[in-house]
Design a protein around this motif. Structure first.
Motif, PDB file in Angstrom:
ATOM      1  N   VAL A 208      21.260  -1.190   3.130  1.00 57.86           N
ATOM      2  CA  VAL A 208      20.214  -0.212   2.815  1.00 57.86           C
ATOM      3  C   VAL A 208      19.005  -0.531   3.687  1.00 57.86           C
ATOM      4  N   THR A 209      18.432   0.496   4.314  1.00 54.33           N
ATOM      5  CA  THR A 209      17.260   0.273   5.168  1.00 54.33           C
ATOM      6  C   THR A 209      16.037   0.956   4.540  1.00 54.33           C
ATOM      7  N   PRO A 210      15.215   0.180   3.827  1.00 53.77           N
ATOM      8  CA  PRO A 210      13.992   0.778   3.283  1.00 53.77           C
ATOM      9  C   PRO A 210      13.005   1.102   4.401  1.00 53.77           C
ATOM     10  N   GLY A 211      12.190   2.115   4.146  1.00 50.24           N
ATOM     11  CA  GLY A 211      11.044   2.390   5.006  1.00 50.24           C
ATOM     12  C   GLY A 211       9.878   1.557   4.517  1.00 50.24           C
ATOM     13  N   LEU A 212       8.681   2.129   4.565  1.00 54.90           N
ATOM     14  CA  LEU A 212       7.495   1.392   4.102  1.00 54.90           C
ATOM     15  C   LEU A 212       7.419   1.501   2.579  1.00 54.90           C
ATOM     16  N   ILE A 213       7.618   0.359   1.908  1.00 52.74           N
ATOM     17  CA  ILE A 213       7.689   0.355   0.444  1.00 52.74           C
ATOM     18  C   ILE A 213       6.519  -0.451  -0.119  1.00 52.74           C
ATOM     19  N   GLU A 214       5.912   0.062  -1.160  1.00 53.03           N
ATOM     20  CA  GLU A 214       4.690  -0.538  -1.702  1.00 53.03           C
ATOM     21  C   GLU A 214       4.994  -1.835  -2.474  1.00 53.03           C
ATOM     22  N   THR A 215       4.963  -2.973  -1.771  1.00 52.02           N
ATOM     23  CA  THR A 215       5.188  -4.288  -2.391  1.00 52.02           C
ATOM     24  C   THR A 215       4.184  -5.286  -1.796  1.00 52.02           C
ATOM     25  N   ASP A 216       4.295  -6.550  -2.256  1.00 53.34           N
ATOM     26  CA  ASP A 216       3.420  -7.613  -1.734  1.00 53.34           C
ATOM     27  C   ASP A 216       3.548  -7.738  -0.212  1.00 53.34           C
ATOM     28  N   MET A 217       4.763  -7.445   0.321  1.00 49.68           N
ATOM     29  CA  MET A 217       4.999  -7.607   1.761  1.00 49.68           C
ATOM     30  C   MET A 217       4.072  -6.706   2.582  1.00 49.68           C
ATOM     31  N   VAL A 218       3.789  -5.536   2.052  1.00 51.24           N
ATOM     32  CA  VAL A 218       2.960  -4.564   2.775  1.00 51.24           C
ATOM     33  C   VAL A 218       1.493  -5.000   2.813  1.00 51.24           C
ATOM     34  N   VAL A 219       1.111  -5.836   1.838  1.00 52.25           N
ATOM     35  CA  VAL A 219      -0.275  -6.329   1.787  1.00 52.25           C
ATOM     36  C   VAL A 219      -0.617  -7.115   3.057  1.00 52.25           C
ATOM     37  N   THR A 220       0.407  -7.689   3.704  1.00 48.34           N
ATOM     38  CA  THR A 220       0.157  -8.494   4.908  1.00 48.34           C
ATOM     39  C   THR A 220      -0.052  -7.620   6.154  1.00 48.34           C
ATOM     40  N   ILE A 221       0.218  -6.309   6.035  1.00 48.95           N
ATOM     41  CA  ILE A 221       0.072  -5.415   7.195  1.00 48.95           C
ATOM     42  C   ILE A 221      -1.360  -4.869   7.211  1.00 48.95           C
ATOM     43  N   PRO A 222      -2.056  -4.911   8.372  1.00 48.46           N
ATOM     44  CA  PRO A 222      -3.419  -4.374   8.425  1.00 48.46           C
ATOM     45  C   PRO A 222      -3.461  -2.909   7.958  1.00 48.46           C
ATOM     46  N   PRO A 223      -4.480  -2.542   7.143  1.00 45.20           N
ATOM     47  CA  PRO A 223      -4.550  -1.180   6.584  1.00 45.20           C
ATOM     48  C   PRO A 223      -4.455  -0.067   7.625  1.00 45.20           C
TER      49      PRO A 223
END
Ligand SMILES: NC(=O)c1ccc[n+]([C@@H]2O[C@H](COP(=O)([O-])OP(=O)(O)OC[C@H]3O[C@@H](n4cnc5c(N)ncnc54)[C@H](OP(=O)(O)O)[C@@H]3O)[C@@H](O)[C@H]2O)c1
Length: 272
Positions: A208-223
């Motif tokens: 399964v290939t998720p796109g951009l999913i709202e989790t802790d991992m995304v917090v590390t990406i600049p807004p």
């Protein structure tokens, strides 16, 4: 473990995983936690792996149990082959069997190639790619012995499209495509040679290939990068962990036995 037509129909209609045991790596937070909730809601006994965050692990167990589900916790390092074999053995001993393995644990160490060290590369490859191999090896041996099973690898849309600053991550996640297809072929071939490839549950391996999913991992990406991503997503929003979990649950069903070696994009249309 072959199913009859009516059993297959029942599994299709009520998504019943009662009696199945599922192990979800990185199962205590984000997408993994949503997968654990969904599998438990479908009746599976769930074993959740994690590396260090005990508080989030305990929180998940309480939440699943409050909903009437069964969940055990298994601390270990996915980057360590012996530890992975130990966790798989622990789950089989504790629950008597293993039907579903979800290779979900993953990390990022994002840097442009000129700043990415060999250690940054190795760390991500070990967790995101080798970890899936380390877990799948003992799990698939058990599943082949029983004649049925499900392995579901969680990759990323970034593996299909490439992503600036993620050479290590995209290479690991693209590696999961090859692992998925090869294990799918080997499982079907081995069962056929053993005379166990009858119509029924089978042993399937999918990705399964998720796109951009709202989790802790995304917090590390600049807004600003998140905003840029969202601009490019036809659905114009981030996905939710539950939207990945529902596809994993679908693939885990007994009735999904004719789907193997496939890559399932769940990305709001980003990769099309
Ligand atoms: N979020 C996204 O936008 C996105 C997009 C595409 C693909 N994905 C993929 O989806 C999967 C889940 O992502 P997520 O966003 O839910 O991640 P997350 O919220 O950061 O959770 C990661 C999970 O993996 C565990 N973990 C990390 N390193 C580990 C190790 N060495 N050994 C064992 N467990 C380890 C963590 O345990 P602790 O809690 O103990 O640290 C945690 O349970 C990952 O494979 C990720 O690459 C995510």
């Amino acid at each position: 473990m072959a199913t009859t037509g009516s059993q297959t129909q029942a599994a299709l209609s009520d998504h019943n995983l009662t009696g199945r045991v599922a192990l979800v790596t990185g199962g205590t937070r984000g997408i993994g936690a949503a997968i654990c909730h969904a599998l438990a809601a479908d009746g599976a006994v769930v074993a959740a792996g994690y590396s260090s965050n005990q508080a989030r692990a305990d929180e998940l167990r309480q939440a699943v149990e409050a909903d009437g589900g069964t969940l055990s916790l298994h601390k270990g390092d996915i980057a360590d082959a012996e530890d992975c074999a130990r966790v798989v053995k622990e789950v089989i001993e504790q629950h008597g069997r293993l039907d579903i393995l979800v290779n979900n644990a993953g990390i990022t160490v994002d840097k442009g190639i000129s700043k990415m060290s060999a250690a940054d590369w190795d760390k991500v490859i070990k967790v995101d790619l080798s970890g899936a191999f380390y877990m799948s090896k003992p799990a698939i041996q058990h599943m082949l012995g029983r004649g049925s099973g499900r392995i579901i690898n969680i990759s990323s849309v970034a593996a299909e499209m490439g992503n600036i600053g993620q050479a290590n991550y995209t290479a690991s996640k693209a590696g999961l495509f090859g692992l998925t297809k090869t294990l799918a072929r080997e499982a079907a071939f081995t069962l056929r040679m053993a005379g166990k490839l009858e119509k029924g549950i089978g042993l399937t391996v999918n990705c399964v290939t998720p796109g951009l999913i709202e989790t802790d991992m995304v917090v590390t990406i600049p807004p600003f990068m998140v905003a840029d991503f969202v601009e490019r997503i036809p659905m114009h929003r981030m996905g939710q962990p539950e939207e990945i979990a529902r596809v994993v649950c679908f693939l885990a069903q007994d009735a999904s036995g004719y789907i193997t070696g496939q890559i399932w994009d769940v990305d709001g249309g980003l990769n099309m």
